[in-house]
Motif scaffolding. Structure first.
Motif, PDB file in Angstrom:
ATOM      1  N   PHE A  33       0.851  -1.188   0.000  1.00 28.61           N
ATOM      2  CA  PHE A  33       0.000   0.000   0.000  1.00 28.61           C
ATOM      3  C   PHE A  33       0.890   1.244   0.000  1.00 28.61           C
ATOM      4  O   PHE A  33       1.354   1.673   1.058  1.00 28.61           O
ATOM      5  CB  PHE A  33      -0.911   0.018   1.225  1.00 28.61           C
ATOM      6  N   PRO A  34       1.138   1.822  -1.174  1.00 30.53           N
ATOM      7  CA  PRO A  34       2.046   2.987  -1.252  1.00 30.53           C
ATOM      8  C   PRO A  34       1.633   4.197  -0.408  1.00 30.53           C
ATOM      9  O   PRO A  34       2.520   4.904   0.074  1.00 30.53           O
ATOM     10  CB  PRO A  34       2.039   3.337  -2.746  1.00 30.53           C
ATOM     11  N   PRO A  35       0.337   4.473  -0.161  1.00 32.68           N
ATOM     12  CA  PRO A  35       0.037   5.612   0.721  1.00 32.68           C
ATOM     13  C   PRO A  35       0.577   5.421   2.142  1.00 32.68           C
ATOM     14  O   PRO A  35       0.945   6.398   2.805  1.00 32.68           O
ATOM     15  CB  PRO A  35      -1.490   5.675   0.728  1.00 32.68           C
ATOM     16  N   LEU A  36       0.654   4.193   2.588  1.00 34.55           N
ATOM     17  CA  LEU A  36       1.234   3.929   3.904  1.00 34.55           C
ATOM     18  C   LEU A  36       2.725   4.257   3.904  1.00 34.55           C
ATOM     19  O   LEU A  36       3.246   4.820   4.876  1.00 34.55           O
ATOM     20  CB  LEU A  36       1.005   2.470   4.294  1.00 34.55           C
ATOM     21  N   LEU A  37       3.398   3.942   2.817  1.00 37.83           N
ATOM     22  CA  LEU A  37       4.816   4.280   2.686  1.00 37.83           C
ATOM     23  C   LEU A  37       5.008   5.792   2.693  1.00 37.83           C
ATOM     24  O   LEU A  37       5.912   6.310   3.355  1.00 37.83           O
ATOM     25  CB  LEU A  37       5.386   3.674   1.401  1.00 37.83           C
ATOM     26  N   VAL A  38       4.150   6.511   1.988  1.00 41.64           N
ATOM     27  CA  VAL A  38       4.229   7.973   1.973  1.00 41.64           C
ATOM     28  C   VAL A  38       3.994   8.527   3.379  1.00 41.64           C
ATOM     29  O   VAL A  38       4.689   9.449   3.820  1.00 41.64           O
ATOM     30  CB  VAL A  38       3.215   8.550   0.960  1.00 41.64           C
ATOM     31  N   ALA A  39       3.035   7.972   4.093  1.00 40.68           N
ATOM     32  CA  ALA A  39       2.743   8.444   5.445  1.00 40.68           C
ATOM     33  C   ALA A  39       3.930   8.198   6.385  1.00 40.68           C
ATOM     34  O   ALA A  39       4.269   9.059   7.207  1.00 40.68           O
ATOM     35  CB  ALA A  39       1.492   7.755   5.976  1.00 40.68           C
ATOM     36  N   VAL A  40       4.574   7.045   6.270  1.00 43.91           N
ATOM     37  CA  VAL A  40       5.718   6.739   7.134  1.00 43.91           C
ATOM     38  C   VAL A  40       6.899   7.652   6.808  1.00 43.91           C
ATOM     39  O   VAL A  40       7.563   8.180   7.706  1.00 43.91           O
ATOM     40  CB  VAL A  40       6.102   5.251   7.004  1.00 43.91           C
ATOM     41  N   VAL A  41       7.154   7.880   5.525  1.00 41.95           N
ATOM     42  CA  VAL A  41       8.254   8.769   5.133  1.00 41.95           C
ATOM     43  C   VAL A  41       7.974  10.189   5.604  1.00 41.95           C
ATOM     44  O   VAL A  41       8.871  10.874   6.125  1.00 41.95           O
ATOM     45  CB  VAL A  41       8.473   8.706   3.599  1.00 41.95           C
ATOM     46  N   LEU A  42       6.734  10.637   5.471  1.00 46.78           N
ATOM     47  CA  LEU A  42       6.369  11.974   5.928  1.00 46.78           C
ATOM     48  C   LEU A  42       6.506  12.098   7.450  1.00 46.78           C
ATOM     49  O   LEU A  42       7.007  13.102   7.959  1.00 46.78           O
ATOM     50  CB  LEU A  42       4.944  12.301   5.496  1.00 46.78           C
ATOM     51  N   ALA A  43       6.108  11.076   8.178  1.00 46.44           N
ATOM     52  CA  ALA A  43       6.234  11.104   9.639  1.00 46.44           C
ATOM     53  C   ALA A  43       7.710  11.138  10.056  1.00 46.44           C
ATOM     54  O   ALA A  43       8.075  11.861  10.990  1.00 46.44           O
ATOM     55  CB  ALA A  43       5.536   9.893  10.239  1.00 46.44           C
ATOM     56  N   CYS A  44       8.548  10.381   9.373  1.00 40.04           N
ATOM     57  CA  CYS A  44       9.986  10.403   9.687  1.00 40.04           C
ATOM     58  C   CYS A  44      10.593  11.764   9.381  1.00 40.04           C
ATOM     59  O   CYS A  44      11.444  12.263  10.129  1.00 40.04           O
ATOM     60  CB  CYS A  44      10.711   9.308   8.910  1.00 40.04           C
ATOM     61  N   TRP A  45      10.165  12.384   8.277  1.00 36.49           N
ATOM     62  CA  TRP A  45      10.681  13.695   7.913  1.00 36.49           C
ATOM     63  C   TRP A  45      10.265  14.739   8.954  1.00 36.49           C
ATOM     64  O   TRP A  45      11.074  15.564   9.381  1.00 36.49           O
ATOM     65  CB  TRP A  45      10.176  14.079   6.529  1.00 36.49           C
ATOM     66  N   ILE A  46       9.001  14.691   9.396  1.00 33.00           N
ATOM     67  CA  ILE A  46       8.520  15.635  10.405  1.00 33.00           C
ATOM     68  C   ILE A  46       9.268  15.434  11.726  1.00 33.00           C
ATOM     69  O   ILE A  46       9.655  16.391  12.396  1.00 33.00           O
ATOM     70  CB  ILE A  46       6.997  15.496  10.587  1.00 33.00           C
ATOM     71  N   LEU A  47       9.492  14.178  12.107  1.00 29.06           N
ATOM     72  CA  LEU A  47      10.239  13.903  13.339  1.00 29.06           C
ATOM     73  C   LEU A  47      11.671  14.409  13.245  1.00 29.06           C
ATOM     74  O   LEU A  47      12.209  14.970  14.209  1.00 29.06           O
ATOM     75  CB  LEU A  47      10.220  12.402  13.634  1.00 29.06           C
ATOM     76  N   ASN A  48      12.287  14.247  12.100  1.00 31.77           N
ATOM     77  CA  ASN A  48      13.648  14.720  11.897  1.00 31.77           C
ATOM     78  C   ASN A  48      13.713  16.238  12.018  1.00 31.77           C
ATOM     79  O   ASN A  48      14.594  16.791  12.693  1.00 31.77           O
ATOM     80  CB  ASN A  48      14.151  14.277  10.525  1.00 31.77           C
ATOM     81  N   ARG A  49      12.765  16.942  11.398  1.00 33.44           N
ATOM     82  CA  ARG A  49      12.732  18.400  11.485  1.00 33.44           C
ATOM     83  C   ARG A  49      12.489  18.854  12.919  1.00 33.44           C
ATOM     84  O   ARG A  49      13.097  19.815  13.394  1.00 33.44           O
ATOM     85  CB  ARG A  49      11.639  18.969  10.569  1.00 33.44           C
ATOM     86  N   LEU A  50      11.602  18.167  13.628  1.00 35.21           N
ATOM     87  CA  LEU A  50      11.310  18.523  15.008  1.00 35.21           C
ATOM     88  C   LEU A  50      12.525  18.316  15.909  1.00 35.21           C
ATOM     89  O   LEU A  50      12.827  19.154  16.768  1.00 35.21           O
ATOM     90  CB  LEU A  50      10.121  17.703  15.518  1.00 35.21           C
ATOM     91  N   CYS A  51      13.242  17.219  15.701  1.00 32.57           N
ATOM     92  CA  CYS A  51      14.451  16.967  16.499  1.00 32.57           C
ATOM     93  C   CYS A  51      15.511  18.023  16.236  1.00 32.57           C
ATOM     94  O   CYS A  51      16.180  18.488  17.164  1.00 32.57           O
ATOM     95  CB  CYS A  51      14.992  15.575  16.197  1.00 32.57           C
ATOM     96  N   LYS A  52      15.685  18.414  14.963  1.00 29.49           N
ATOM     97  CA  LYS A  52      16.652  19.463  14.643  1.00 29.49           C
ATOM     98  C   LYS A  52      16.246  20.791  15.276  1.00 29.49           C
ATOM     99  O   LYS A  52      17.091  21.531  15.779  1.00 29.49           O
ATOM    100  CB  LYS A  52      16.768  19.629  13.131  1.00 29.49           C
ATOM    101  N   LEU A  53      14.950  21.089  15.250  1.00 30.50           N
ATOM    102  CA  LEU A  53      14.460  22.333  15.840  1.00 30.50           C
ATOM    103  C   LEU A  53      14.683  22.354  17.347  1.00 30.50           C
ATOM    104  O   LEU A  53      15.149  23.348  17.910  1.00 30.50           O
ATOM    105  CB  LEU A  53      12.975  22.509  15.525  1.00 30.50           C
ATOM    106  N   LEU A  54      14.392  21.252  18.013  1.00 29.42           N
ATOM    107  CA  LEU A  54      14.589  21.190  19.468  1.00 29.42           C
ATOM    108  C   LEU A  54      16.065  21.224  19.837  1.00 29.42           C
ATOM    109  O   LEU A  54      16.443  21.825  20.846  1.00 29.42           O
ATOM    110  CB  LEU A  54      13.923  19.939  20.029  1.00 29.42           C
ATOM    111  N   ARG A  55      16.903  20.575  19.037  1.00 33.44           N
ATOM    112  CA  ARG A  55      18.337  20.581  19.304  1.00 33.44           C
ATOM    113  C   ARG A  55      18.899  21.991  19.130  1.00 33.44           C
ATOM    114  O   ARG A  55      19.723  22.445  19.921  1.00 33.44           O
ATOM    115  CB  ARG A  55      19.052  19.606  18.368  1.00 33.44           C
TER     116      ARG A  55
END
Length: 70
Positions: A33-55
């Motif tokens: 199910f490719p939409p699930l892959l898109v959702a996981v990649v988007l969630a990882c990208w958002i988490l990465n940005r949030l971690c960089k912002l907090l750091r």
């Protein structure tokens, strides 16, 4: 004591096998199910940005570091 250690190692082994199975199953679902892959990649990208912002905000304000407060 050796029986307790054996049971502990057995539960760790079963947990590792279950985790590996869940990982393989989730990868197969994401490929099916490719939409699930898109959702996981988007969630990882958002988490990465949030971690960089907090750091970055933690480095800008050194007074919040409890180790520097004597």
């Amino acid at each position: 004591m050796t029986l307790l250690r054996f049971l502990f190692c057995l539960f760790i082994f079963i947990g590792a096998l279950a985790a590996a199975g869940v990982l393989v199953l989730s990868i197969l679902l994401m490929l099916r199910f490719p939409p699930l892959l898109v959702a996981v990649v988007l969630a990882c990208w958002i988490l990465n940005r949030l971690c960089k912002l907090l750091r970055a905000s933690g480095q800008d304000n050194p007074t919040r570091n409890p180790a520097s407060q004597g």
